[in-house]
Design a protein around this motif. Structure first.
Motif, mmCIF file in Angstrom:
data_model
loop_
_atom_site.group_PDB
_atom_site.id
_atom_site.type_symbol
_atom_site.label_atom_id
_atom_site.label_comp_id
_atom_site.label_asym_id
_atom_site.label_seq_id
_atom_site.Cartn_x
_atom_site.Cartn_y
_atom_site.Cartn_z
ATOM 1 N N ALA A 1 -17.347 -27.773 22.547
ATOM 2 C CA ALA A 1 -16.647 -28.907 22.521
ATOM 3 C C ALA A 1 -15.484 -29.070 23.459
ATOM 4 C CB ALA A 1 -15.933 -29.502 21.100
ATOM 5 N N GLY A 2 -14.921 -27.871 23.696
ATOM 6 C CA GLY A 2 -13.682 -27.729 24.760
ATOM 7 C C GLY A 2 -14.044 -28.204 25.959
ATOM 8 N N ALA B 1 -2.207 -32.548 31.932
ATOM 9 C CA ALA B 1 -2.362 -31.416 32.568
ATOM 10 C C ALA B 1 -2.119 -30.246 31.639
ATOM 11 C CB ALA B 1 -1.299 -31.320 33.922
ATOM 12 N N ALA B 2 -1.211 -30.312 30.640
ATOM 13 C CA ALA B 2 -0.735 -29.188 29.964
ATOM 14 C C ALA B 2 -2.031 -29.017 28.989
ATOM 15 C CB ALA B 2 0.377 -29.705 29.237
ATOM 16 N N LEU B 3 -2.678 -30.170 28.450
ATOM 17 C CA LEU B 3 -3.710 -30.168 27.491
ATOM 18 C C LEU B 3 -4.900 -29.401 28.126
ATOM 19 C CD1 LEU B 3 -5.251 -31.088 25.025
ATOM 20 C CD2 LEU B 3 -5.846 -32.921 26.068
ATOM 21 N N ARG B 4 -4.959 -29.511 29.492
ATOM 22 C CA ARG B 4 -6.123 -28.971 30.282
ATOM 23 C C ARG B 4 -5.823 -27.337 30.317
ATOM 24 N NH1 ARG B 4 -5.779 -31.560 34.941
ATOM 25 N NH2 ARG B 4 -7.171 -33.233 34.281
ATOM 26 N N ALA B 5 -4.783 -26.970 30.271
ATOM 27 C CA ALA B 5 -4.274 -25.567 30.421
ATOM 28 C C ALA B 5 -4.652 -24.854 29.182
ATOM 29 C CB ALA B 5 -2.889 -25.449 30.927
ATOM 30 N N ASP B 6 -4.095 -25.772 28.167
ATOM 31 C CA ASP B 6 -4.363 -25.133 26.508
ATOM 32 C C ASP B 6 -5.896 -24.995 26.314
ATOM 33 O OD1 ASP B 6 -3.857 -24.307 24.072
ATOM 34 O OD2 ASP B 6 -3.474 -26.464 23.507
ATOM 35 N N VAL B 7 -6.649 -26.040 26.549
ATOM 36 C CA VAL B 7 -8.037 -25.924 26.502
ATOM 37 C C VAL B 7 -8.745 -24.850 27.160
ATOM 38 C CG1 VAL B 7 -10.198 -27.184 26.270
ATOM 39 C CG2 VAL B 7 -8.135 -28.466 25.958
ATOM 40 N N THR B 8 -8.424 -24.619 28.395
ATOM 41 C CA THR B 8 -8.814 -23.522 29.311
ATOM 42 C C THR B 8 -8.680 -22.331 28.501
ATOM 43 O OG1 THR B 8 -8.473 -25.240 31.110
ATOM 44 C CG2 THR B 8 -9.152 -22.893 31.563
ATOM 45 N N THR B 9 -7.526 -22.081 28.156
ATOM 46 C CA THR B 9 -6.945 -20.919 27.497
ATOM 47 C C THR B 9 -7.628 -20.331 26.416
ATOM 48 O OG1 THR B 9 -4.722 -21.093 28.710
ATOM 49 C CG2 THR B 9 -4.970 -19.600 26.644
ATOM 50 N N ARG B 10 -7.964 -21.451 25.510
ATOM 51 C CA ARG B 10 -8.468 -21.214 24.429
ATOM 52 C C ARG B 10 -9.992 -21.202 24.427
ATOM 53 N NH1 ARG B 10 -6.281 -24.227 19.561
ATOM 54 N NH2 ARG B 10 -3.952 -25.107 20.157
ATOM 55 N N LEU B 11 -10.606 -21.677 25.469
ATOM 56 C CA LEU B 11 -12.041 -21.429 25.706
ATOM 57 C C LEU B 11 -12.203 -19.828 26.134
ATOM 58 C CD1 LEU B 11 -13.219 -24.881 27.449
ATOM 59 C CD2 LEU B 11 -14.208 -23.842 25.465
ATOM 60 N N ARG B 12 -11.334 -19.628 27.201
ATOM 61 C CA ARG B 12 -11.347 -18.202 27.597
ATOM 62 C C ARG B 12 -11.254 -17.094 26.545
ATOM 63 N NH1 ARG B 12 -7.508 -18.437 32.174
ATOM 64 N NH2 ARG B 12 -8.896 -19.931 33.179
ATOM 65 N N ALA B 13 -10.294 -17.519 25.551
ATOM 66 C CA ALA B 13 -10.189 -16.556 24.539
ATOM 67 C C ALA B 13 -11.294 -16.339 23.508
ATOM 68 C CB ALA B 13 -8.602 -17.016 23.766
#
Lengths: 180, 76
Positions: free
Chosen positions: A139-140, A166-178
């Motif tokens: 979903a991310g 932009a901050a949302l994009r960074a947050d989602v990317t981090t969560r996906l990676r984790a």
């Protein structure tokens, strides 16, 4: 492409269809998809909520924005009386003929179809997945697709809700990676 | 012609946004009327070719746009 979707990503697509049908929309838009992602129970929904884009807020904004596409005021300005056209259509085809969702085409079988930009957003979500060398479309990734092109209604909804995209994009990317 | 319409016309000639919105609304209106009329013609037994001729488009175009929902076999 759909077979690569995770359970949560599928839920978002199915949820967007249900939401569009509920609003009697003629097309499933990026806004409907965004709402469905926000209404989920996964990381993407958590990121949206953390940014202030709750399902309730998004729903309100989408309902407010769903103005009549037949725009009676604009038609009147060029001399077209929509009420007269509607009366003529109803006299021939029955009450609500002009306003019912298209019952003769694909709508009858599947409900509203995906608008072009919503399809594009889903394609972008696949590309995001490939770029991150991940196998499943989460979903991310769908959310990343929805915020990739600033012309999408989904981006406008978020901006209007005061979300820093932009901050949302960074947050989602981090969560996906984790999670990967 | 009512004063309201005349006034609105004058206003729209100064504001392209209103004119453009009207064009967009007309396209939507034309689409919906086309759906109704094509379905009505099919119910009365018109062929796709007859409908296409009346609309001034190709038979393929009209069938592609309006024929999909009628054939369950084409569904995925």
């Amino acid at each position: 492409m759909f077979e690569r979707f995770s359970r949560d990503a599928r839920a978002a697509v199915v949820g967007a269809q249900a939401f569009g049908r509920e609003l009697r929309a003629r097309r499933i838009t990026t806004g409907h998809l965004l709402y469905a992602v926000a209404a989920g129970e996964d990381d993407a929904a958590a990121a949206l909520r953390a940014a202030g884009a709750t399902p309730i807020r998004l729903r309100d904004a989408i309902e407010r924005g769903a103005a009549d596409p037949l725009d009676p005021e604009a038609l009147r300005a060029i001399g077209v009386d929509l009420a007269a056209v509607r009366d003529a259509a109803e006299a021939e085809f029955g009450p609500g003929a002009l306003d019912a969702p298209d019952a003769s085409g694909p709508y009858r079988l599947r409900g509203p179809v995906f608008a072009d930009d919503a399809k594009k957003a889903l394609e972008l979500s696949l590309r995001q997945t490939l770029k991150a060398r991940q196998k499943r479309i989460e979903a991310g990734h769908v959310l990343l697709g929805l915020i990739q092109d600033e012309r999408f209604a989904s981006v406008r909804l978020l901006t209007e809700a005061g979300v820093d995209v932009a901050a949302l994009r960074a947050d989602v990317t981090t969560r996906l990676r984790a999670a990967a | 012609m009512s004063d309201g319409v005349t006034l609105a016309r004058e206003a729209s000639s100064r504001d392209p946004a209103v004119g453009l919105r009207a064009v967009r609304a007309l396209r939507e209106l034309a689409d919906r009327l086309e759906n109704l009329q094509v379905a009505g013609a099919r119910e009365r037994g018109w062929t796709w070719q007859e409908i296409a001729d009346a609309l001034g488009v190709s038979r393929q175009a009209v069938h592609k746009k309006h024929g999909g929902g009628r054939r369950l076999g084409r569904e995925k």
